[in-house]
Design a protein around this motif. Sequence first.
Motif, PDB file in Angstrom:
ATOM      1  N   ASP A  32      54.369  19.667 -38.323  1.00  0.00           N
ATOM      2  CA  ASP A  32      55.124  20.743 -38.951  1.00  0.00           C
ATOM      3  C   ASP A  32      54.960  20.620 -40.458  1.00  0.00           C
ATOM      4  OD1 ASP A  32      56.850  22.669 -39.790  1.00  0.00           O
ATOM      5  OD2 ASP A  32      58.642  21.821 -38.851  1.00  0.00           O
ATOM      6  N   ALA A  35      57.393  26.050 -42.437  1.00  0.00           N
ATOM      7  CA  ALA A  35      57.257  27.376 -41.839  1.00  0.00           C
ATOM      8  C   ALA A  35      56.623  28.357 -42.808  1.00  0.00           C
ATOM      9  CB  ALA A  35      58.617  27.882 -41.395  1.00  0.00           C
ATOM     10  N   TYR A  52      59.101  26.211 -35.193  1.00  0.00           N
ATOM     11  CA  TYR A  52      57.919  25.374 -34.937  1.00  0.00           C
ATOM     12  C   TYR A  52      57.853  24.990 -33.464  1.00  0.00           C
ATOM     13  CZ  TYR A  52      54.500  21.624 -35.404  1.00  0.00           C
ATOM     14  OH  TYR A  52      53.385  20.833 -35.273  1.00  0.00           O
ATOM     15  N   TYR A  58      53.834  28.384 -34.775  1.00  0.00           N
ATOM     16  CA  TYR A  58      55.208  28.846 -34.990  1.00  0.00           C
ATOM     17  C   TYR A  58      55.390  30.162 -34.229  1.00  0.00           C
ATOM     18  CZ  TYR A  58      55.181  25.523 -38.869  1.00  0.00           C
ATOM     19  OH  TYR A  58      55.076  24.387 -39.630  1.00  0.00           O
TER      20      TYR A  58
END
Length: 297
Positions: A32, A35, A52, A58
């Motif tokens: 991750d 975002a 995620y 995502y």
Amino acid sequence: TISAASTSFSVDNTLALTIQLVDKFGNNLDSDAGAPTLSTSIAEATITAPTYNGAGAYTATLSSTKADSVVITGTFGTESLTDDERVLATPGSAIAAQSSISADSTSIIAGSGSTTVRVQLKDQYGNSLKTDGGTVALTTTSGTLGAVSFDAGGEHIATLSPTALIGSATITATVTPNAGPENGVLGNVPGSASVAFRAGAPAKLTISQEPSDIVIGEAITPAMTVRIEDANGNLTSSTASVTVATDTNPGDATLSGTASVSAVAGIATFNGISLNRVGAGNTLTFSSGTLTDATSS
């Protein structure tokens, strides 16, 4: 990259989006990295914050209150995501309270005219449906309505034919949607369409006040009046000139006074007309151009 689960979706529903982050070699990220930020081309469309799901992927959800083309773009940090996604938001199911009714003409000729009444079904956000979203029924307070049909423009239409006499009609509509939260539920379309039935072209004369109480040499009282009517007997608004003359005249009477007068709002009034003789069977005739004459009784 940005991808959508479908190329179109109804505004009654949402659309799943997938955003895949890759490195400069095209490999999916394995963690991750933060975002991405997504945006849409129209203000009425919104996207939830991306979640995620692993391997640099995502997911987010797109919704819209406007039926329109929506372009989804995104950024990650200072970089723009490649492959913008374009989808189509389509109208939702019909909602009676959001729908509308109208008439092409608000005034038609009594006895011969017609107009088209239109009902536009709309969804909960006011988007006009382009497909047949339900069964529409129309009622009118006057005149006759033809069968309701669905046209290619997305409206339910019917033809209103007027009565022979002047007046007006108020047309209302109900709809039974065939899908969505109001599926199978009869609902009233707000408002109404109003259409007036007006007089047609002047066609004939009709005596509304016959000559009476004739005294030789004195004005006929009450004053004679003549209506200028259309073919169906409706009073017109004509201001045409109307002329009175003797018709059947066994006593060889002479008519005095102003024999030609202009009508006011379709009515010609003859004041001060007198006869110097009165014979049994005397009649008067009234004329005006090509209009059908009228003869006193």
